[in-house]
Design a protein around this motif. Sequence first.
Motif, PDB file in Angstrom:
ATOM      1  N   ASP A  54      46.135  -6.147 142.439  1.00  0.00           N
ATOM      2  CA  ASP A  54      46.514  -7.489 142.907  1.00  0.00           C
ATOM      3  C   ASP A  54      47.505  -8.106 141.918  1.00  0.00           C
ATOM      4  O   ASP A  54      47.110  -8.672 140.911  1.00  0.00           O
ATOM      5  N   SER A  63      50.995  -8.052 148.652  1.00  0.00           N
ATOM      6  CA  SER A  63      49.639  -8.538 148.405  1.00  0.00           C
ATOM      7  C   SER A  63      48.626  -7.411 148.535  1.00  0.00           C
ATOM      8  O   SER A  63      48.791  -6.480 149.321  1.00  0.00           O
ATOM      9  N   SER A  64      47.584  -7.502 147.712  1.00  0.00           N
ATOM     10  CA  SER A  64      46.614  -6.408 147.653  1.00  0.00           C
ATOM     11  C   SER A  64      45.873  -6.246 148.980  1.00  0.00           C
ATOM     12  O   SER A  64      45.556  -5.130 149.375  1.00  0.00           O
ATOM     13  N   TRP A  65      45.608  -7.357 149.691  1.00  0.00           N
ATOM     14  CA  TRP A  65      44.889  -7.185 150.962  1.00  0.00           C
ATOM     15  C   TRP A  65      45.777  -6.501 152.000  1.00  0.00           C
ATOM     16  O   TRP A  65      45.316  -5.650 152.756  1.00  0.00           O
ATOM     17  N   SER A  68      46.022  -2.922 151.142  1.00  0.00           N
ATOM     18  CA  SER A  68      44.721  -2.306 151.442  1.00  0.00           C
ATOM     19  C   SER A  68      44.615  -1.951 152.926  1.00  0.00           C
ATOM     20  O   SER A  68      44.089  -0.894 153.298  1.00  0.00           O
ATOM     21  N   PHE A  80      39.697  -3.043 147.384  1.00  0.00           N
ATOM     22  CA  PHE A  80      40.555  -4.223 147.347  1.00  0.00           C
ATOM     23  C   PHE A  80      40.319  -5.013 146.057  1.00  0.00           C
ATOM     24  O   PHE A  80      39.204  -5.425 145.772  1.00  0.00           O
ATOM     25  N   MET A  82      40.906  -8.292 143.608  1.00  0.00           N
ATOM     26  CA  MET A  82      41.284  -9.704 143.686  1.00  0.00           C
ATOM     27  C   MET A  82      41.186 -10.341 142.303  1.00  0.00           C
ATOM     28  O   MET A  82      40.190 -10.171 141.618  1.00  0.00           O
ATOM     29  N   ASP A  95      40.099 -15.336 151.940  1.00  0.00           N
ATOM     30  CA  ASP A  95      40.617 -13.966 151.852  1.00  0.00           C
ATOM     31  C   ASP A  95      39.477 -12.941 151.937  1.00  0.00           C
ATOM     32  O   ASP A  95      39.646 -11.860 152.511  1.00  0.00           O
ATOM     33  N   VAL A  99      39.576  -9.985 154.672  1.00  0.00           N
ATOM     34  CA  VAL A  99      39.614  -8.538 154.426  1.00  0.00           C
ATOM     35  C   VAL A  99      38.411  -7.841 155.054  1.00  0.00           C
ATOM     36  O   VAL A  99      38.530  -6.733 155.580  1.00  0.00           O
ATOM     37  N   TYR A 100      37.268  -8.509 155.034  1.00  0.00           N
ATOM     38  CA  TYR A 100      36.078  -7.899 155.637  1.00  0.00           C
ATOM     39  C   TYR A 100      36.293  -7.717 157.139  1.00  0.00           C
ATOM     40  O   TYR A 100      35.967  -6.662 157.701  1.00  0.00           O
ATOM     41  N   ILE A 104      37.760  -3.834 155.370  1.00  0.00           N
ATOM     42  CA  ILE A 104      37.665  -3.523 153.939  1.00  0.00           C
ATOM     43  C   ILE A 104      36.214  -3.699 153.499  1.00  0.00           C
ATOM     44  O   ILE A 104      35.550  -4.673 153.878  1.00  0.00           O
ATOM     45  N   MET A 107      35.325  -4.336 147.032  1.00  0.00           N
ATOM     46  CA  MET A 107      36.167  -5.366 146.418  1.00  0.00           C
ATOM     47  C   MET A 107      35.910  -5.413 144.918  1.00  0.00           C
ATOM     48  O   MET A 107      34.777  -5.497 144.478  1.00  0.00           O
TER      49      MET A 107
END
Lengths: 310, 222
Positions: A54, A63-65, A68, A80, A82, A95, A99-100, A104, A107
């Motif tokens: 991230d 962005s990491s999400w 991902s 993922f 954060m 966020d 992501v869920y 994802i 985390m």
Amino acid sequence: MSEYKAGSNLEKVLKAGHFAFTGECGPPQGANIELLKEKAGHLKGCVDAVNVTDNQTAVVRMSSWAASLVLLQEGLEPNFQMVCRDRNRLAIQSDILGVYTHGIRNMLCLSGDHQKFGDHPESKNVFDIDSMQLINTVKTMRDDGKFLNGKDIDVPPRLFIGAASNPFAEPFDFRVYRLAKKIEAGADFVQTQCIYNMDRFREFMKRAVDMGLHEKCYLLAGVTPMKSVGMARYMAKQVPGMEVPESLIKRLKGAGKGKVAEEGIKFAIEQIHEFEEMEGVAGVHLMAIEWEHRVPEIAERAGVLPRPQV
Amino acid sequence: MITAEQKPIDEIRNMIAPYKRILALGCGSCVAECAAGGEKETAMLASALRMAAKINGEEVIIEEKTIDRQCVNEFVIPLDDIMEKYDAVLSLGCGAGVQAVADMFPEVPVIPALNTEFMGETKDQGYWVESCIGCGDCMLYYFGGVCPLTRCAKHLLNGPCGGSMDGRCEVDPDVPCAWQLIIDRLSRFGALDRLEKIYPPKDWSKKEGCGPRKIVREDQQK
């Protein structure tokens, strides 16, 4: 209710008692999705999950999400990441829900590098909450179905919660207690900083095992193969909280011209083998920085292939 | 104390350029302690501005005066007697002082001569450090008298991060790691157990929950 907290592949592998092997992929400094797919492609089949960083070192990246989700589409399981540097508690929680919703299941919760070291040193950091509180936030959302304000969540996100630990940072005696606090806050698994000083890591693990931490949480040892003597020197001198013994630098130097990278990989493989035998270590987190294409070879030679299917 | 530093003289000259009769107004409290806006600094700045005006052939009157506190109305009110002589005030007060003077004299432009910095301590001659962010809910007891919200670059309540080296902060090696200080001090008092607790997210509503803050105390009101 499932027997798993989140049901990610990583959780299943660890719960089944396999020695886990995770990798890492830094998103591109742009919208170059082809580059991202290429980097991730090298890791496919070699690792149980891939950490998606991230804005690491406070440098702007995809962005990491979002990265991902690309990995998920490519058939890889993302871990993922954060950081607390760029989001307040509202953005963090939204966020997490986002992501869920998109599938994802792992985390990793981090404070984040200070913006001073990145490419936007004039930016304002957030740090509304810290990594300890972030871990606890994800756990509270998952296990209690509550937001930070105590309000009920309509379908709570179920994530396998990761944390980082640096066994080498100062003050050394406090590090294992901070790890214990992260586990108490809710960490299901922990990935350590890159390890080079094996003596110190053995001591750290002994203390962790004495406290029974390995029974409460999966501890994955961090490995980053050295590509060059310059990299080793840089890590030793420029990266705070990183400890590179002089003996390792000497060993790399001694390998001779054109053979340093091979020596770095050899050392990494020796480390992996020792971690497999070390009490309390549940796996290895391989951070092959901008060296994703060498991961299949390292995994093969370390004897961790094929990865278990659980 | 509120600390401040003087703005570059060119910036000040640009801001006062339209005015012909200027009062350079010093403040005898915090900004005097940090040698930015007290009587001495006000005299020096006024003199430098007069000299620069003279060199450039500008016709301008710059007079100086220092009051005890620009941020307290009862010290500002007496300026009423002299204010008609001026068409602008150059305030060497902190941001609060500038605004208090401006509030008292709505018809007069009040120009800031300082950049207000932080709430801090005088460590040594010519050396000031930030030590309090005014969070509205002091936690110094728990951290052995060292504020991580102010003195840790990441404001960690559950530190330390992994970045300190030789007890110094990774962000600025001139600054001690607040968390090293916290651990050292709590160890000395046998109170390291205060760090066993996981401190929950900070309640920032006491700092910035309702915009600018105010304190109202009826027992102090006449």
